[in-house]
Design an enzyme around this catalytic site. Structure first.
Site, PDB file in Angstrom:
ATOM      1  N   ASP A  39       0.846  -1.193   0.000  1.00 31.42           N
ATOM      2  CA  ASP A  39       0.000   0.000   0.000  1.00 31.42           C
ATOM      3  C   ASP A  39       0.884   1.247   0.000  1.00 31.42           C
ATOM      4  OD1 ASP A  39      -3.217   0.529   0.868  1.00 31.42           O
ATOM      5  OD2 ASP A  39      -1.817   2.212   1.102  1.00 31.42           O
ATOM      6  N   ILE A  40       0.486   2.227  -0.790  1.00 29.86           N
ATOM      7  CA  ILE A  40       1.292   3.443  -0.943  1.00 29.86           C
ATOM      8  C   ILE A  40       1.239   4.312   0.319  1.00 29.86           C
ATOM      9  CG2 ILE A  40      -0.472   5.016  -1.885  1.00 29.86           C
ATOM     10  CD1 ILE A  40       1.566   5.649  -4.134  1.00 29.86           C
ATOM     11  N   VAL A 106     -11.078   2.777  -3.978  1.00 31.35           N
ATOM     12  CA  VAL A 106     -10.609   2.339  -5.300  1.00 31.35           C
ATOM     13  C   VAL A 106     -11.565   1.250  -5.803  1.00 31.35           C
ATOM     14  CG1 VAL A 106      -8.719   1.292  -6.598  1.00 31.35           C
ATOM     15  CG2 VAL A 106      -8.206   2.885  -4.726  1.00 31.35           C
ATOM     16  N   HIS A 110      -9.982  -5.122  -3.579  1.00 28.62           N
ATOM     17  CA  HIS A 110      -8.675  -5.302  -2.949  1.00 28.62           C
ATOM     18  C   HIS A 110      -8.891  -5.733  -1.515  1.00 28.62           C
ATOM     19  CE1 HIS A 110      -9.926  -1.084  -2.841  1.00 28.62           C
ATOM     20  NE2 HIS A 110      -9.355  -0.974  -1.648  1.00 28.62           N
TER      21      HIS A 110
HETATM   22  P1  AMP Z   1      -9.891   1.494   0.133  1.00 32.07           P
HETATM   23  O1  AMP Z   1     -10.231   2.703   0.952  1.00 32.07           O
HETATM   24  O2  AMP Z   1     -10.234   0.204   0.817  1.00 32.07           O
HETATM   25  O3  AMP Z   1     -10.454   1.587  -1.269  1.00 32.07           O
HETATM   26  O4  AMP Z   1      -8.312   1.457   0.025  1.00 32.07           O
HETATM   27  C1  AMP Z   1      -7.577   1.951  -1.063  1.00 32.07           C
HETATM   28  C2  AMP Z   1      -6.128   1.798  -0.710  1.00 32.07           C
HETATM   29  O5  AMP Z   1      -5.362   1.914  -1.894  1.00 32.07           O
HETATM   30  C3  AMP Z   1      -5.600   2.840   0.265  1.00 32.07           C
HETATM   31  O6  AMP Z   1      -5.062   2.176   1.418  1.00 32.07           O
HETATM   32  C4  AMP Z   1      -4.529   3.574  -0.526  1.00 32.07           C
HETATM   33  O7  AMP Z   1      -3.432   3.971   0.252  1.00 32.07           O
HETATM   34  C5  AMP Z   1      -4.148   2.540  -1.567  1.00 32.07           C
HETATM   35  N1  AMP Z   1      -3.583   3.045  -2.826  1.00 32.07           N
HETATM   36  C6  AMP Z   1      -4.106   4.009  -3.613  1.00 32.07           C
HETATM   37  N2  AMP Z   1      -3.324   4.189  -4.690  1.00 32.07           N
HETATM   38  C7  AMP Z   1      -2.300   3.304  -4.586  1.00 32.07           C
HETATM   39  C8  AMP Z   1      -1.178   2.987  -5.386  1.00 32.07           C
HETATM   40  N3  AMP Z   1      -0.920   3.628  -6.544  1.00 32.07           N
HETATM   41  N4  AMP Z   1      -0.317   2.021  -4.979  1.00 32.07           N
HETATM   42  C9  AMP Z   1      -0.562   1.381  -3.815  1.00 32.07           C
HETATM   43  N5  AMP Z   1      -1.613   1.614  -3.013  1.00 32.07           N
HETATM   44  C10 AMP Z   1      -2.471   2.565  -3.387  1.00 32.07           C
END
Ligand code: AMP
Length: 126
Positions: A39-40, A106, A110
Site C-alpha cells: 500500500d502506498i 478504489v 482489494h
Molecule cells: P480502500 O479505501 O479500501 O479503497 O483502500 C484503497 C487503498 O489503496 C488505500 O489504502 C490507498 O493507500 C491505496 N492506494 C491508492 N493508490 C495506490 C497505489 N498507486 N499504490 C498502492 N496503493 C495505493
C-alpha cells in the site's frame, strides 16, 4: 470519496492501471489470479494489498460473479502472501472495504493485509 458500489467496472481505475503495467507498484507476489503490492500509504508496519486479476469492482461484485477458479485462486493468493511475509504467527488482519459505509475508495476489489504489530480493536467506536 467512497465509491458507489453499484457502478460498472471502470477500466481507468488506478488498480486496473497497475495490472496493465501503466503505473508502477511495489509488487510482492503475482500469479494467474492475483497481484499483491505494498500500500502506498501504509496504516500498519505491514500493509499489503491483494487484488484479483479479473475486473471486479468490489467484494460484493467478486463474490457474486467470479467463477470458482477465480475465487479459489484469489483466496489462496491472499493466504500465500501472508505466509510468505511470516505473518501466520503472531497473526494478521484482512479487510475488504465495500461500498459507502465500508469506505471503499478504489473501485477494483482489494483485500488489505495488515500485520507486523498488534492491530488493536477491530473497529474504532465513536
Ligand atoms: P480502500 O479505501 O479500501 O479503497 O483502500 C484503497 C487503498 O489503496 C488505500 O489504502 C490507498 O493507500 C491505496 N492506494 C491508492 N493508490 C495506490 C497505489 N498507486 N499504490 C498502492 N496503493 C495505493
Amino acid at each position: 470519496m467512497p465509491i458507489d458500489p453499484t457502478q460498472p467496472y471502470d477500466n481507468a481505475n488506478i488498480f486496473a492501471k497497475i495490472l496493465r503495467g501503466e503505473i508502477p507498484c511495489n509488487r510482492v507476489y503475482e500469479d494467474e489470479w492475483a497481484l499483491a503490492f505494498e500500500d502506498i500509504n501504509p496504516q500498519a508496519e505491514i500493509h499489503t494489498l491483494v487484488i484479483p486479476k479479473g475486473a471486479y469492482v468490489s467484494w460484493d461484485d467478486f463474490s457474486a460473479r467470479a467463477n470458482a477458479e477465480e475465487i479459489a485462486g484469489f483466496v489462496r493468493a491472499v493466504g500465500m502472501v501472508a505466509r510468505d511475509k511470516g505473518l501466520v504467527e503472531p497473526g494478521y488482519r484482512l479487510l475488504a472495504n465495500t461500498g459507502v459505509h465500508g469506505g471503499q475508495e478504489v473501485p477494483h476489489l482489494h483485500v488489505h493485509l495488515f500485520g507486523g504489530q498488534p492491530l488493536g480493536p477491530m473497529i474504532l467506536r465513536r
